[in-house]
Structure formats: C-alpha cells, structure tokens
Design a protein around this motif. Structure first.
Motif, PDB file in Angstrom:
ATOM      1  N   LEU A   1      -9.957   2.771 -43.734  1.00 55.87           N
ATOM      2  CA  LEU A   1     -11.294   2.722 -44.292  1.00 55.87           C
ATOM      3  C   LEU A   1     -12.293   2.892 -43.154  1.00 55.87           C
ATOM      4  O   LEU A   1     -12.295   2.085 -42.208  1.00 55.87           O
ATOM      5  N   GLU A   2     -13.115   3.921 -43.230  1.00 53.05           N
ATOM      6  CA  GLU A   2     -14.053   4.212 -42.150  1.00 53.05           C
ATOM      7  C   GLU A   2     -15.021   3.046 -41.973  1.00 53.05           C
ATOM      8  O   GLU A   2     -15.712   2.648 -42.906  1.00 53.05           O
ATOM      9  N   SER A   3     -15.066   2.473 -40.780  1.00 56.09           N
ATOM     10  CA  SER A   3     -15.774   1.215 -40.552  1.00 56.09           C
ATOM     11  C   SER A   3     -17.267   1.306 -40.848  1.00 56.09           C
ATOM     12  O   SER A   3     -17.881   0.317 -41.269  1.00 56.09           O
ATOM     13  N   LYS A   4     -17.871   2.466 -40.660  1.00 58.75           N
ATOM     14  CA  LYS A   4     -19.300   2.598 -40.919  1.00 58.75           C
ATOM     15  C   LYS A   4     -19.635   2.588 -42.400  1.00 58.75           C
ATOM     16  O   LYS A   4     -20.805   2.502 -42.780  1.00 58.75           O
ATOM     17  N   ASP A   5     -18.606   2.683 -43.260  1.00 57.80           N
ATOM     18  CA  ASP A   5     -18.831   2.655 -44.703  1.00 57.80           C
ATOM     19  C   ASP A   5     -18.713   1.250 -45.291  1.00 57.80           C
ATOM     20  O   ASP A   5     -18.986   1.057 -46.482  1.00 57.80           O
ATOM     21  N   TRP A   6     -18.285   0.259 -44.483  1.00 58.20           N
ATOM     22  CA  TRP A   6     -17.979  -1.073 -45.015  1.00 58.20           C
ATOM     23  C   TRP A   6     -18.684  -2.147 -44.206  1.00 58.20           C
ATOM     24  O   TRP A   6     -18.669  -2.127 -42.982  1.00 58.20           O
ATOM     25  N   ASN A   7     -19.304  -3.111 -44.915  1.00 56.44           N
ATOM     26  CA  ASN A   7     -19.965  -4.204 -44.211  1.00 56.44           C
ATOM     27  C   ASN A   7     -19.012  -5.377 -44.012  1.00 56.44           C
ATOM     28  O   ASN A   7     -17.844  -5.328 -44.420  1.00 56.44           O
ATOM     29  N   GLY A   8     -19.513  -6.436 -43.383  1.00 59.69           N
ATOM     30  CA  GLY A   8     -18.664  -7.574 -43.047  1.00 59.69           C
ATOM     31  C   GLY A   8     -18.160  -8.351 -44.236  1.00 59.69           C
ATOM     32  O   GLY A   8     -17.254  -9.192 -44.097  1.00 59.69           O
ATOM     33  N   SER A   9     -18.703  -8.079 -45.424  1.00 61.01           N
ATOM     34  CA  SER A   9     -18.262  -8.751 -46.649  1.00 61.01           C
ATOM     35  C   SER A   9     -17.301  -7.891 -47.454  1.00 61.01           C
ATOM     36  O   SER A   9     -16.989  -8.212 -48.610  1.00 61.01           O
ATOM     37  N   GLY A  10     -16.847  -6.779 -46.863  1.00 61.64           N
ATOM     38  CA  GLY A  10     -15.920  -5.899 -47.562  1.00 61.64           C
ATOM     39  C   GLY A  10     -16.557  -5.110 -48.681  1.00 61.64           C
ATOM     40  O   GLY A  10     -15.893  -4.734 -49.652  1.00 61.64           O
ATOM     41  N   GLU A  11     -17.871  -4.810 -48.553  1.00 62.21           N
ATOM     42  CA  GLU A  11     -18.575  -4.025 -49.557  1.00 62.21           C
ATOM     43  C   GLU A  11     -18.776  -2.598 -49.059  1.00 62.21           C
ATOM     44  O   GLU A  11     -19.006  -2.374 -47.868  1.00 62.21           O
TER      45      GLU A  11
ATOM     46  N   THR B   1     -12.608  -9.124 -40.590  1.00 62.54           N
ATOM     47  CA  THR B   1     -12.958 -10.301 -39.786  1.00 62.54           C
ATOM     48  C   THR B   1     -12.113 -10.389 -38.523  1.00 62.54           C
ATOM     49  O   THR B   1     -12.608 -10.811 -37.461  1.00 62.54           O
ATOM     50  N   ASN B   2     -10.860  -9.955 -38.605  1.00 65.41           N
ATOM     51  CA  ASN B   2      -9.942 -10.086 -37.474  1.00 65.41           C
ATOM     52  C   ASN B   2      -9.801  -8.788 -36.669  1.00 65.41           C
ATOM     53  O   ASN B   2      -8.848  -8.637 -35.896  1.00 65.41           O
ATOM     54  N   ASN B   3     -10.756  -7.882 -36.863  1.00 64.56           N
ATOM     55  CA  ASN B   3     -10.844  -6.667 -36.048  1.00 64.56           C
ATOM     56  C   ASN B   3      -9.575  -5.818 -36.078  1.00 64.56           C
ATOM     57  O   ASN B   3      -9.071  -5.389 -35.036  1.00 64.56           O
ATOM     58  N   HIS B   4      -9.069  -5.576 -37.271  1.00 69.21           N
ATOM     59  CA  HIS B   4      -7.982  -4.605 -37.431  1.00 69.21           C
ATOM     60  C   HIS B   4      -8.630  -3.225 -37.412  1.00 69.21           C
ATOM     61  O   HIS B   4      -8.883  -2.614 -38.455  1.00 69.21           O
ATOM     62  N   ILE B   5      -8.918  -2.746 -36.212  1.00 69.20           N
ATOM     63  CA  ILE B   5      -9.707  -1.529 -36.020  1.00 69.20           C
ATOM     64  C   ILE B   5      -8.968  -0.557 -35.119  1.00 69.20           C
ATOM     65  O   ILE B   5      -8.383  -0.954 -34.108  1.00 69.20           O
ATOM     66  N   ILE B   6      -8.987   0.720 -35.507  1.00 67.03           N
ATOM     67  CA  ILE B   6      -8.568   1.775 -34.595  1.00 67.03           C
ATOM     68  C   ILE B   6      -9.824   2.574 -34.264  1.00 67.03           C
ATOM     69  O   ILE B   6     -10.527   3.048 -35.163  1.00 67.03           O
TER      70      ILE B   6
END
Length: 249
Positions: free
Chosen positions: A128-138, A209-214
C-alpha cells in the motif's frame, strides 16, 4: 503478529511466504469483459487511470496501465467467483472513470468494506503506497468523500502476470496498440488465480504504527528497486480465505 522482512545489506528480503495454489481459472466471457474494460481505460482513452504511483517517479505508459487495469479487474472477478455462492454480491464494476474518479471500494458485503490488492503469482506482499494512507489506516484520496476506511484487505494473485506477458511481446511500454493483437495474446493464455489471504484494518494499522515500510529506491529481495514507498504485509502472515468466507456467512 505481523513480521517484518529481513533487512540485509542489499535490501529487504521476504521471510514469510505462501506458494501459489490455484483456486480456479477465468472463463472466456470474464476475460473478454476484462480485456474490453482495460483497453478502454488505457489505449482506448475512454477513461483515465493515474500514470504514476503516489510518491513514485515512474510515469506509466498505456501498456503498463492496460496490464495493471487488466490484473486488478481480474482480481475482483476472482474474489467474486469465490464468494458469490456464499453471500449476496454484485458483479465487479466495469464502468470507466475519468482521472480523479473511482468507486469507493471493491465490494461491500454485509456492511463490510473490502479492498482488493493484486500481484503476480510469485508475489508475497500486500503493498500500500504510504502517501495514500494516514496513521489511522484511512485512504487519503477518499477522505473528502467520507468513504476512506476499509474493513478487510484481500490479496489476489494472478497467473500469468500481465506485465510479464506484455513485456515479453514488447507491448508493455507502448502508447498505442492494436486491440486485435492484444486479444490474440490474451486469449492464448490460461488465466488462473489464488488468494493467499486477507488482513483486517487493525492489522494494517499495526503495520503502519510499527513501520512495516519498504522505502523508495530500496531493493526487494536484492533485485527489485521500489518506485514508491509502501507499507507491506507478508502473505505468510495473512489469514486464510476460508476464514474470510466465515466472516460473510
């Protein structure tokens, strides 16, 4: 518990996998309708899809838009095939939309909003592209519409992978393409799908929340450089499609 990928000097490596196990194949009518839709949304100029990922640098050609649209819509039909006998479900939407317009979600089943993400048969990540999602999963592009929250995210894998098929035939980076040539190519394949699993909104929030980010430019499995930054969940951490059916029963 969702696991992070293994960070190595050459990038992130997947640690939790599921093998591709076909659940079914698509009939000729489904392939025909999906091809017509994907062609209209790309080479046919009857609708518009974004030509780049959120935060991404690569501008997609019509061949890439066709492949991504074909793959995505087939994935909706895959879930429809698996659930239509267990619950009331409308056929996937084949309406063409202008740029900046889209349907609110892929399915609403018994009040539960379902988002579908597709990948290749050998893929093992829900991205999920991070810029499309906020910290609340919206989903940020839908915030103004009041329809930004999804309850379930389903990963669908398709074989063959349309991008690979078009790349081998030198069509992937085309801006114009004869429809009959595409039809000959697509109809000559057996199209199959599997569903490695699903995750809930709560699990997506955990990943965020736990930064599962690539990161953008980071290598996946030491090979693939990421065009945009993505949150990820590995297929081996997803719940079974059997349990998804139980939710809707």
């Amino acid at each position: 518990m969702l696991e992070k990928m293994d960070l190595r000097p050459d990038g992130l490596h997947i640690t939790r996998k599921k093998d591709f196990q076909p659940l079914g194949e698509f009939d000729e009518r489904t392939i025909e309708k999906t091809l017509d839709f994907a062609y209209a949304m790309s080479f046919g100029n009857m609708g518009e899809h974004r030509d780049h990922r959120s935060g991404g640098m690569h501008t997609r050609k019509n061949g890439e838009i066709f492949a991504n649209t074909f793959q995505g819509k087939l994935s909706e039909f895959a879930l429809y095939n698996e659930l239509c006998e267990d619950c009331e479900l409308e056929m996937p939407d084949l309406s063409t939309y202008g740029l900046g317009e889209w349907d609110d979600c892929d399915f609403i089943i018994g009040g539960i909003k379902v988002a579908i993400k597709s990948t290749k048969s050998y893929g093992n990540l829900l991205l999920l592209e991070s810029k499309d999602w906020n910290g609340s999963g919206e989903y940020i592009p839908n915030l103004s519409k009041g329809s930004s929250s999804y309850d379930v995210f389903v990963l669908i894998r398709i074989a063959p992978y349309c991008e690979d098929l078009l790349r081998r035939n030198r069509m992937l980076y085309s801006q114009t393409e004869n429809k009959e040539t595409l039809e000959s190519l697509i109809y000559n394949e057996l199209w199959e799908y599997d569903i490695p699993g699903f995750v809930t909104k709560e699990e997506l929030n955990f990943a965020i929340t736990n930064n599962h980010i690539i990161r953008q430019g980071q290598k996946l499995n030491g090979k693939i450089s990421m065009d945009a930054e993505n949150y990820y969940i590995q297929s081996g951490d997803m719940d079974s499609i059997i349990n998804l059916k139980k939710i809707f029963a």
